[in-house]
Design an enzyme around this catalytic site. Structure first.
Site, PDB file in Angstrom:
ATOM      1  N   ARG A  11     -19.499  25.794  11.811  1.00 57.67           N
ATOM      2  CA  ARG A  11     -20.000  26.397  13.064  1.00 57.67           C
ATOM      3  C   ARG A  11     -19.115  26.012  14.255  1.00 57.67           C
ATOM      4  O   ARG A  11     -19.096  26.689  15.284  1.00 57.67           O
ATOM      5  CB  ARG A  11     -21.459  26.001  13.319  1.00 57.67           C
ATOM      6  N   TYR A  40     -19.741  49.346  28.571  1.00 63.99           N
ATOM      7  CA  TYR A  40     -20.405  49.537  27.291  1.00 63.99           C
ATOM      8  C   TYR A  40     -21.925  49.408  27.451  1.00 63.99           C
ATOM      9  O   TYR A  40     -22.408  48.534  28.190  1.00 63.99           O
ATOM     10  CB  TYR A  40     -19.874  48.473  26.332  1.00 63.99           C
ATOM     11  N   ASP A  90     -13.079  43.961  29.619  1.00 65.15           N
ATOM     12  CA  ASP A  90     -13.344  44.414  28.252  1.00 65.15           C
ATOM     13  C   ASP A  90     -12.249  45.438  27.932  1.00 65.15           C
ATOM     14  O   ASP A  90     -12.275  46.563  28.428  1.00 65.15           O
ATOM     15  CB  ASP A  90     -14.743  45.044  28.176  1.00 65.15           C
ATOM     16  N   LYS A  93     -13.643  47.033  16.546  1.00 63.75           N
ATOM     17  CA  LYS A  93     -12.976  48.316  16.765  1.00 63.75           C
ATOM     18  C   LYS A  93     -11.510  48.226  16.316  1.00 63.75           C
ATOM     19  O   LYS A  93     -11.269  48.082  15.132  1.00 63.75           O
ATOM     20  CB  LYS A  93     -13.137  48.721  18.237  1.00 63.75           C
TER      21      LYS A  93
HETATM   22  C1  LIG Z   1     -18.346  48.149  20.497  1.00 64.01           C
HETATM   23  C2  LIG Z   1     -18.076  47.646  21.859  1.00 64.01           C
HETATM   24  C3  LIG Z   1     -18.618  46.427  22.317  1.00 64.01           C
HETATM   25  C4  LIG Z   1     -19.554  45.596  21.468  1.00 64.01           C
HETATM   26  O1  LIG Z   1     -18.954  45.138  20.311  1.00 64.01           O
HETATM   27  P1  LIG Z   1     -19.785  44.828  18.953  1.00 64.01           P
HETATM   28  O2  LIG Z   1     -18.724  44.301  18.078  1.00 64.01           O
HETATM   29  O3  LIG Z   1     -20.403  46.109  18.512  1.00 64.01           O
HETATM   30  O4  LIG Z   1     -20.818  43.821  19.300  1.00 64.01           O
HETATM   31  C5  LIG Z   1     -18.284  46.017  23.595  1.00 64.01           C
HETATM   32  N1  LIG Z   1     -17.489  46.751  24.384  1.00 64.01           N
HETATM   33  C6  LIG Z   1     -16.963  47.920  23.983  1.00 64.01           C
HETATM   34  C7  LIG Z   1     -16.085  48.692  24.913  1.00 64.01           C
HETATM   35  C8  LIG Z   1     -17.237  48.408  22.723  1.00 64.01           C
HETATM   36  O5  LIG Z   1     -16.724  49.586  22.342  1.00 64.01           O
END
Ligand SMILES: *Cc1c(COP(=O)(O)O)cnc(C)c1O
Length: 386
Positions: free
Chosen positions: A54, A107, A178, A203
């Site tokens: 962890r 998001y 982000d 992604k």
């Molecule tokens: C998918 C996404 C997230 C969240 O990510 P997860 O891996 O689904 O928790 C945050 N920001 C953006 C722009 C995303 O496309």
């Protein structure tokens, strides 16, 4: 920048492996044995790559080093999902009753998290119209951090990162971006005035629609604080997922550059199609942020958003008639996916809120995979004709 692909392949090597294995072994263990109490005490101080899983371990460290090198950051920290990373950022630097600032186009999960933190601990968010630097300047004094996303979903707005970075720096407010929609091979936000970069590794970094992970990179001191949050919340990934992510990150440049090139080609073809009302892609000269994209070194983006001339009915019809492209949320994978923002990312908005955000009912967002452009075009053509 020119060595991004080399860094993707070789950056962040695992511990020396006695067998000479080229690929990092998976350290599928929850704990580590020590030769002596002295060695255990050293391990507890972080002197060894593994102690208790962890807290971290070799498979996590390789991914983190690779991510940091790809972004030119001092350090990076891996989480169990993108949202775990987003949550860790707010929980680390924003306390009960404090205030943060965010651009509106973020998001949906981030928006929901900030609403949740408002209900739970009274954390205030000042929402600023995306790209409104005057409003940002007014909102920043007293804020704990500024959160934004670029390129944005689904309109693919590109932020003027140097201009925003100069403002946040002047106010001493950390700027967290982000950068999930671009990623390290397509843009280098830390070199443009961003303090910390967060990516949903689910992604493009993962890139095969088969894992969940999140990463945040930036200055070592800040990343160390996030690592403590991760440990306390247990928000880490697991060694097998980290290994899978390491493998995927080796091809992030090859994949995302190709996806961006295919997306641009599709955008250009869609722009010439009568059945398409508008096409949004920042590499098209017509996009409102094209100049900003060029100036901030954005090499492209593997998505294209367009409006159907026949409105919502036509958009639904298209989504129901593609064969190769899957009607599914998410993005950045090798397989092309399509979604209608009105039913996915912006489903929780009222029609008025959607109108204010520029999300029309006719919009279709395509996350472009690694298929051949002619096959993707044939699929879109067929669905548009249907
Ligand atoms: C998918 C996404 C997230 C969240 O990510 P997860 O891996 O689904 O928790 C945050 N920001 C953006 C722009 C995303 O496309």
């Amino acid at each position: 920048m020119s060595s991004t692909n080399t860094t993707a392949v070789h950056g962040g090597r695992g511990p020396d492996e006695p067998t000479g294995a080229v690929s990092t072994p998976i350290y599928k263990t929850s704990t580590y044995r020590f030769e002596s109490t002295e060695a255990l005490l050293e391990g507890a101080r972080g002197k060894k790559p593994g102690f208790y899983t962890r807290y971290g371990g070799p498979n996590f460290s390789v991914v983190e080093q690779k991510h940091a090198l790809l972004h030119g950051a001092q350090d990076s920290v891996l989480f169990g999902s993108g949202m775990a990373a987003v949550a860790a950022v707010f929980q680390t630097w924003a306390k009960a009753g404090e205030r943060v600032v965010a651009f509106r186009d973020v998001y949906g999960g981030t928006r929901d998290l900030l609403a949740f933190l408002h209900r739970q601990i009274g954390l205030e968010t000042t929402w600023v119209t995306t790209g409104d630097l005057v409003a940002l300047e007014i909102a920043l004094p007293g804020a704990r951090l500024f959160w934004a996303e670029s390129p944005t979903n689904p309109l693919l707005h590109v932020l003027d990162l140097p201009a925003i970075g100069a403002i946040t720096k002047r106010h001493g407010v950390p700027f967290v971006l982000d950068a999930t929609f671009a990623g390290p091979a397509l843009q280098q936000p830390l070199a443009l005035g961003v303090d910390l970069v967060m990516e949903s590794a689910t992604k493009s970094l993962g890139g095969h629609s088969d894992l969940l992970a999140g990463l945040v990179c930036g200055p070592a001191e800040r990343v160390a604080e996030l690592r403590l949050t991760r440990k306390l919340l247990g928000a880490i990934s697991d060694p097998e997922t980290a290994w899978l992510l390491e493998r995927s990150m080796k091809t992030v440049g090859a994949r995302t550059e190709r996806q961006a090139a295919t997306a641009l080609e599709l955008a250009q073809r869609l722009a010439h199609d009568k059945r398409v009302a508008r096409v949004l892609h920042p590499m098209l000269a017509k996009h409102p942020d094209h100049e900003v994209a060029k100036r901030t070194g954005l090499k492209g983006v593997g998505l294209v958003t367009f409006g159907c001339a026949g409105g919502l009915h036509a958009a639904r019809h298209l989504a129901d008639h593609v064969r190769l492209i899957a009607n599914a949320p998410s993005l950045g994978g090798v397989e092309s996916l399509l979604s209608l923002p009105v039913y996915t990312s912006h489903a929780m908005f009222t029609p008025e809120e959607r109108a204010a955000a520029g999300i029309t009912d006719d919009l279709v967002r395509v996350s472009v995979g690694l298929e051949d452009v002619e096959d993707l075009w044939k699929d879109l053509e067929h669905a548009l004709r249907a």
